[in-house]
Design a protein around this motif. Structure first.
Motif, PDB file in Angstrom:
ATOM      1  N   ALA A   8       0.796  -1.172   0.111  1.00  0.00           N
ATOM      2  CA  ALA A   8      -0.094   0.145  -0.147  1.00  0.00           C
ATOM      3  C   ALA A   8       0.954   1.341   0.003  1.00  0.00           C
ATOM      4  O   ALA A   8       0.575   2.355  -0.676  1.00  0.00           O
ATOM      5  N   TYR A   9       2.167   1.276   0.940  1.00  0.00           N
ATOM      6  CA  TYR A   9       2.834   2.509   0.736  1.00  0.00           C
ATOM      7  C   TYR A   9       3.267   2.621  -0.725  1.00  0.00           C
ATOM      8  O   TYR A   9       3.361   3.841  -0.983  1.00  0.00           O
ATOM      9  N   THR A  13       2.494   5.874  -2.932  1.00  0.00           N
ATOM     10  CA  THR A  13       3.976   6.936  -3.075  1.00  0.00           C
ATOM     11  C   THR A  13       4.062   7.193  -4.540  1.00  0.00           C
ATOM     12  O   THR A  13       4.207   8.305  -5.026  1.00  0.00           O
ATOM     13  N   TYR A  14       3.617   6.108  -5.387  1.00  0.00           N
ATOM     14  CA  TYR A  14       3.906   6.428  -6.839  1.00  0.00           C
ATOM     15  C   TYR A  14       2.607   6.610  -7.482  1.00  0.00           C
ATOM     16  O   TYR A  14       2.641   6.669  -8.871  1.00  0.00           O
ATOM     17  N   GLN A  15       1.554   6.606  -6.776  1.00  0.00           N
ATOM     18  CA  GLN A  15      -0.049   6.686  -7.398  1.00  0.00           C
ATOM     19  C   GLN A  15      -0.046   5.634  -8.512  1.00  0.00           C
ATOM     20  O   GLN A  15      -0.367   5.922  -9.626  1.00  0.00           O
ATOM     21  N   LEU A  52       4.659  -3.453  -9.314  1.00  0.00           N
ATOM     22  CA  LEU A  52       4.282  -4.167  -8.069  1.00  0.00           C
ATOM     23  C   LEU A  52       3.242  -5.117  -8.328  1.00  0.00           C
ATOM     24  O   LEU A  52       2.474  -5.209  -8.990  1.00  0.00           O
ATOM     25  N   LEU A  53       3.509  -6.588  -7.685  1.00  0.00           N
ATOM     26  CA  LEU A  53       2.535  -7.643  -7.789  1.00  0.00           C
ATOM     27  C   LEU A  53       2.510  -7.859  -6.063  1.00  0.00           C
ATOM     28  O   LEU A  53       3.314  -7.794  -5.615  1.00  0.00           O
ATOM     29  N   GLU A  54       1.221  -8.279  -5.860  1.00  0.00           N
ATOM     30  CA  GLU A  54       0.907  -8.762  -4.438  1.00  0.00           C
ATOM     31  C   GLU A  54       0.125  -9.785  -4.443  1.00  0.00           C
ATOM     32  O   GLU A  54      -0.956 -10.256  -5.384  1.00  0.00           O
ATOM     33  N   THR A 123       2.004 -11.361   0.545  1.00  0.00           N
ATOM     34  CA  THR A 123       3.285 -10.978   0.175  1.00  0.00           C
ATOM     35  C   THR A 123       2.997 -10.149  -0.987  1.00  0.00           C
ATOM     36  O   THR A 123       1.819  -9.826  -1.692  1.00  0.00           O
ATOM     37  N   PHE A 124       4.260  -9.408  -1.408  1.00  0.00           N
ATOM     38  CA  PHE A 124       4.295  -8.424  -2.622  1.00  0.00           C
ATOM     39  C   PHE A 124       5.834  -8.487  -3.078  1.00  0.00           C
ATOM     40  O   PHE A 124       6.475  -9.053  -2.227  1.00  0.00           O
ATOM     41  N   ALA A 125       5.787  -7.952  -4.256  1.00  0.00           N
ATOM     42  CA  ALA A 125       7.228  -7.775  -4.546  1.00  0.00           C
ATOM     43  C   ALA A 125       7.346  -6.300  -5.367  1.00  0.00           C
ATOM     44  O   ALA A 125       6.227  -6.150  -6.130  1.00  0.00           O
ATOM     45  N   MET A 126       8.230  -5.289  -4.922  1.00  0.00           N
ATOM     46  CA  MET A 126       8.179  -4.121  -5.665  1.00  0.00           C
ATOM     47  C   MET A 126       9.535  -3.938  -6.574  1.00  0.00           C
ATOM     48  O   MET A 126      10.439  -4.498  -5.733  1.00  0.00           O
ATOM     49  N   VAL A 127       9.211  -4.201  -7.741  1.00  0.00           N
ATOM     50  CA  VAL A 127      10.462  -4.198  -8.569  1.00  0.00           C
ATOM     51  C   VAL A 127      10.563  -3.096  -9.633  1.00  0.00           C
ATOM     52  O   VAL A 127       9.603  -2.192  -9.668  1.00  0.00           O
ATOM     53  N   GLY A 128      11.613  -3.109 -10.390  1.00  0.00           N
ATOM     54  CA  GLY A 128      11.588  -1.998 -11.239  1.00  0.00           C
ATOM     55  C   GLY A 128      11.895  -2.816 -12.865  1.00  0.00           C
ATOM     56  O   GLY A 128      12.578  -3.888 -12.705  1.00  0.00           O
ATOM     57  N   CYS A 129      11.482  -2.049 -13.693  1.00  0.00           N
ATOM     58  CA  CYS A 129      11.685  -2.544 -15.180  1.00  0.00           C
ATOM     59  C   CYS A 129      12.503  -1.410 -15.855  1.00  0.00           C
ATOM     60  O   CYS A 129      11.720  -0.381 -16.202  1.00  0.00           O
TER      61      CYS A 129
END
Length: 166
Positions: A8-9, A13-15, A52-54, A123-129
């Motif tokens: 959620a953060y 944060t990035y809308q 983001l995937l959750e 769970t979640f993963a915050m990643v960059g591409c």
């Protein structure tokens, strides 16, 4: 790996917006330098998103015309990236910080790929591409599960599991 923040953060944060392939994204970078590409006139030299995937979210099978570099930033689950190469080879890329994982993985241009969390509950993963030449939705193709299954019949079950077009 212990998460620094929550899903959620990051979404706040990035809308972040829903991505057509699944999950959520926000474009954080688009180069002002354009490069000529063989399939069109020009693209940005590079682009970058946070993604983001959750829980049970998936990124459905898709492909793009550029190389894509994935980076793991935060979360409490590694990300599994399923790749089907044009020659029919399958490869599982594990994105994260464990023994079999790497914090950075590369999906070459033209490869069909889908992603999911390795662990799916709370769970979640915050990643960059990072994409080069830069990403354009003109170069983005979500798989037709029937057609992709015909092309790669031995992966039919995997392809169907990541189908979001029905």
């Amino acid at each position: 790996m212990k998460s620094v923040h929550t899903a959620a953060y990051w979404k706040d944060t990035y809308q972040m917006q829903a991505h057509p392939e699944g999950g959520y994204f926000y474009e954080i970078y688009r180069s002002t330098l354009d490069v000529n590409v063989p399939w069109d006139d020009f693209r940005s030299a590079a682009t970058g998103i946070v993604y983001l995937l959750e829980n049970s979210d998936i990124s459905s099978f898709h492909r793009i015309k550029s190389d894509e570099i994935w980076h793991h930033y935060d979360g409490n689950s590694p990300l599994n990236i399923h790749c089907i190469f044009p020659d029919g080879k399958y490869e599982l890329l594990k994105l994260g910080y464990g023994n079999e994982e790497r914090p950075c993985q590369i999906v070459p241009a033209g490869v069909w790929f889908a992603a999911e969390l390795a662990n799916k509950e709370n769970t979640f993963a915050m990643v960059g591409c990072t994409v080069s030449p830069g990403f354009s939705f003109d170069d983005f193709e979500i798989a037709d599960a029937d057609k992709l299954s015909e092309q790669f019949p031995k992966y039919k079950g995997l392809i169907r599991r990541f189908n979001t077009k029905d």
